[in-house]
Motif scaffolding. Structure first.
Motif, PDB file in Angstrom:
ATOM      1  N   UNK A  30       0.806  -1.227   0.000  1.00  0.00           N
ATOM      2  CA  UNK A  30       0.000   0.000   0.000  1.00  0.00           C
ATOM      3  C   UNK A  30       0.839   1.278   0.000  1.00  0.00           C
ATOM      4  N   UNK A  31       1.995   1.213  -0.636  1.00  0.00           N
ATOM      5  CA  UNK A  31       2.811   2.419  -0.775  1.00  0.00           C
ATOM      6  C   UNK A  31       2.219   3.323  -1.848  1.00  0.00           C
ATOM      7  N   UNK A  32       2.526   4.596  -1.742  1.00  0.00           N
ATOM      8  CA  UNK A  32       2.065   5.574  -2.725  1.00  0.00           C
ATOM      9  C   UNK A  32       2.902   5.431  -4.001  1.00  0.00           C
ATOM     10  N   UNK A  33       2.267   5.355  -5.172  1.00  0.00           N
ATOM     11  CA  UNK A  33       3.045   5.183  -6.405  1.00  0.00           C
ATOM     12  C   UNK A  33       3.690   6.475  -6.916  1.00  0.00           C
ATOM     13  N   UNK A 206       2.054   9.420   7.465  1.00  0.00           N
ATOM     14  CA  UNK A 206       2.563  10.010   6.230  1.00  0.00           C
ATOM     15  C   UNK A 206       2.900   8.940   5.193  1.00  0.00           C
ATOM     16  N   UNK A 207       2.776   7.673   5.563  1.00  0.00           N
ATOM     17  CA  UNK A 207       3.279   6.589   4.717  1.00  0.00           C
ATOM     18  C   UNK A 207       2.447   6.368   3.461  1.00  0.00           C
ATOM     19  N   UNK A 292      -6.166   0.595  -1.834  1.00  0.00           N
ATOM     20  CA  UNK A 292      -6.077  -0.810  -2.212  1.00  0.00           C
ATOM     21  C   UNK A 292      -7.480  -1.376  -2.395  1.00  0.00           C
ATOM     22  N   UNK A 293      -7.549  -2.553  -2.994  1.00  0.00           N
ATOM     23  CA  UNK A 293      -8.820  -3.265  -3.182  1.00  0.00           C
ATOM     24  C   UNK A 293      -8.633  -4.680  -2.651  1.00  0.00           C
ATOM     25  N   UNK A 294      -9.589  -5.145  -1.877  1.00  0.00           N
ATOM     26  CA  UNK A 294      -9.553  -6.463  -1.246  1.00  0.00           C
ATOM     27  C   UNK A 294     -10.472  -7.372  -2.057  1.00  0.00           C
ATOM     28  N   UNK A 328      -7.318 -11.353  -2.068  1.00  0.00           N
ATOM     29  CA  UNK A 328      -6.012 -10.727  -2.232  1.00  0.00           C
ATOM     30  C   UNK A 328      -6.170  -9.233  -2.015  1.00  0.00           C
ATOM     31  N   UNK A 329      -5.162  -8.632  -1.437  1.00  0.00           N
ATOM     32  CA  UNK A 329      -5.157  -7.168  -1.304  1.00  0.00           C
ATOM     33  C   UNK A 329      -4.256  -6.590  -2.386  1.00  0.00           C
ATOM     34  N   UNK A 330      -4.834  -5.796  -3.243  1.00  0.00           N
ATOM     35  CA  UNK A 330      -4.114  -5.229  -4.389  1.00  0.00           C
ATOM     36  C   UNK A 330      -3.963  -3.732  -4.174  1.00  0.00           C
ATOM     37  N   UNK A 331      -2.746  -3.272  -3.943  1.00  0.00           N
ATOM     38  CA  UNK A 331      -2.506  -1.837  -3.790  1.00  0.00           C
ATOM     39  C   UNK A 331      -2.719  -1.135  -5.125  1.00  0.00           C
ATOM     40  N   UNK A 332      -3.086   0.123  -5.066  1.00  0.00           N
ATOM     41  CA  UNK A 332      -3.289   0.917  -6.278  1.00  0.00           C
ATOM     42  C   UNK A 332      -1.968   1.557  -6.692  1.00  0.00           C
TER      43      UNK A 332
END
Length: 352
Positions: A30-33, A206-207, A292-294, A328-332
């Motif tokens: 889930x980091x910022x792209x 801030x993460x 993210x999307x679960x 699954x957890x998919x980060x954006x």
């Protein structure tokens, strides 16, 4: 060996994998792209290295000041720590000292039970309903404290401040922590309630939305009394928890509200498009107000999809745990990254 009898043993939290391969599409933590605000780069570039020979400000005044100003609260209502994990761990230690169990959901941030075990805090997990939603009546009973992630992780489900206020109001004798790590991606914060409820602590980071996971900055907002107690415990451990570089970078990030709105807005836009594509591909998921999307597929097991993605250097998160083993957890990520992922899933599901 007799000395081992006195060792404090816990099962540690397992963080998402940090692959060294730079070609990986990394959507598992889930980091910022997008990069941090330009002001952060300027601060790092112009920093006088001679300042590093001195200890940092133990009160983290520069960062506390800008945070208090942004939220329209007093400096004495802000506590800063090394990532929200540090803030939450310190909060557990400070506020949860009762013989009564603390309460949190059975599916939530998996560090909560680790801290409870580490500090020998009794706890009870309250089951989410079939839609992964909190049942507020589960939190209207005797307890030693409450922790709720909103939006929740890993489900992405969001509850309104009005809903959560009913829980806060029903527990005047316990500290209620609302963990808002993902609140900036479409939710409404509970911060306006901190002046109304002395026992409410709101934690943010801030993460995610500020793209500074590598700097480790978290903060809590609450009544002056709560923050004083937190600082008393913090200074009993270490007066200099946040370094000079991080303080200045964090303050610079907060100064650029326009950039903050721009990148969070972009992530929200990409998330909504990704939801649509995933739905068309046969995935189901709770509505997400996070980055993210679960997701679970209607017919293909999550483990199989997870393995296929990984083999193709696409990292997402999967937990082999009851109730969520098929999700699954998919980060954006960026639009380009998400297109690659969605195109892969489309081809994989067709060929399967």
């Amino acid at each position: 060996m007799y000395w081992e009898e006195n060792v404090r043993r816990v099962v540690p939290y397992v963080a998402g994998e940090q692959p060294q391969n730079k070609n990986v599409i990394k959507l598992n933590t889930n980091e910022n792209p997008y990069p941090p605000a330009p002001e952060v780069e300027r601060v790092l570039r112009e920093l006088n290295h001679d300042t590093l020979r001195k200890y940092p400000d133990p009160d983290v005044s520069e960062l506390v000041n800008v945070l208090a100003k942004r939220y329209g609260i007093n400096n004495e209502q802000v506590f800063v720590g090394i990532g929200s994990d540090d803030v939450l761990a310190m909060s557990f230690l400070t506020f949860f000292n009762s013989d009564k169990p603390i309460l949190f959901p059975d599916i939530t941030y998996s560090f909560y039970d680790v801290w409870a075990d580490l500090y020998r805090i009794p706890y009870e997990c309250q089951p989410l309903d079939e839609n992964f939603c909190i049942r507020k009546e589960d939190y209207q009973k005797e307890n030693g404290g409450i922790v709720i992630a909103n939006p929740n992780a890993p489900t992405g489900v969001y509850e309104t401040p009005g809903f959560l206020e009913e829980i806060i109001k029903a527990n005047p004798n316990s500290v209620v922590i609302i963990d808002e790590a993902y609140i900036d991606f479409g939710g409404e914060s509970c911060v306006p309630l901190i002046d109304k409820y002395e026992n409410l602590l709101v934690v943010q980071t801030f993460s995610k939305s500020r793209a500074l996971a590598g700097m480790r900055i978290g903060y809590a907002m609450g009544s002056k009394k709560l923050i004083k107690y937190l600082n008393d415990v913090k200074f009993s451990f270490n007066s200099y928890t946040m370094n000079t570089v991080t303080i200045k970078a964090g303050a610079a990030s907060v100064a650029n509200e326009e950039y903050f709105r721009q990148i969070t807005g972009k992530i929200i836009e990409t998330r909504e498009h990704t939801k649509k594509r995933l739905s068309e591909l046969g995935f189901i998921f709770p509505d997400s107000k996070t980055n993210f999307i679960f997701a679970a597929h209607k017919s293909v097991p999550a483990q199989e999809i997870f393995d296929a993605l990984r083999e193709n250097e696409i990292y997402v998160r999967h937990w082999n745990k009851p109730r969520i083993e098929n999700y699954m957890r998919i980060s954006i990520g960026t639009d380009e990254e998400m297109k690659t992922v969605l195109d892969f899933l489309e081809n994989y599901l067709k060929e399967r």
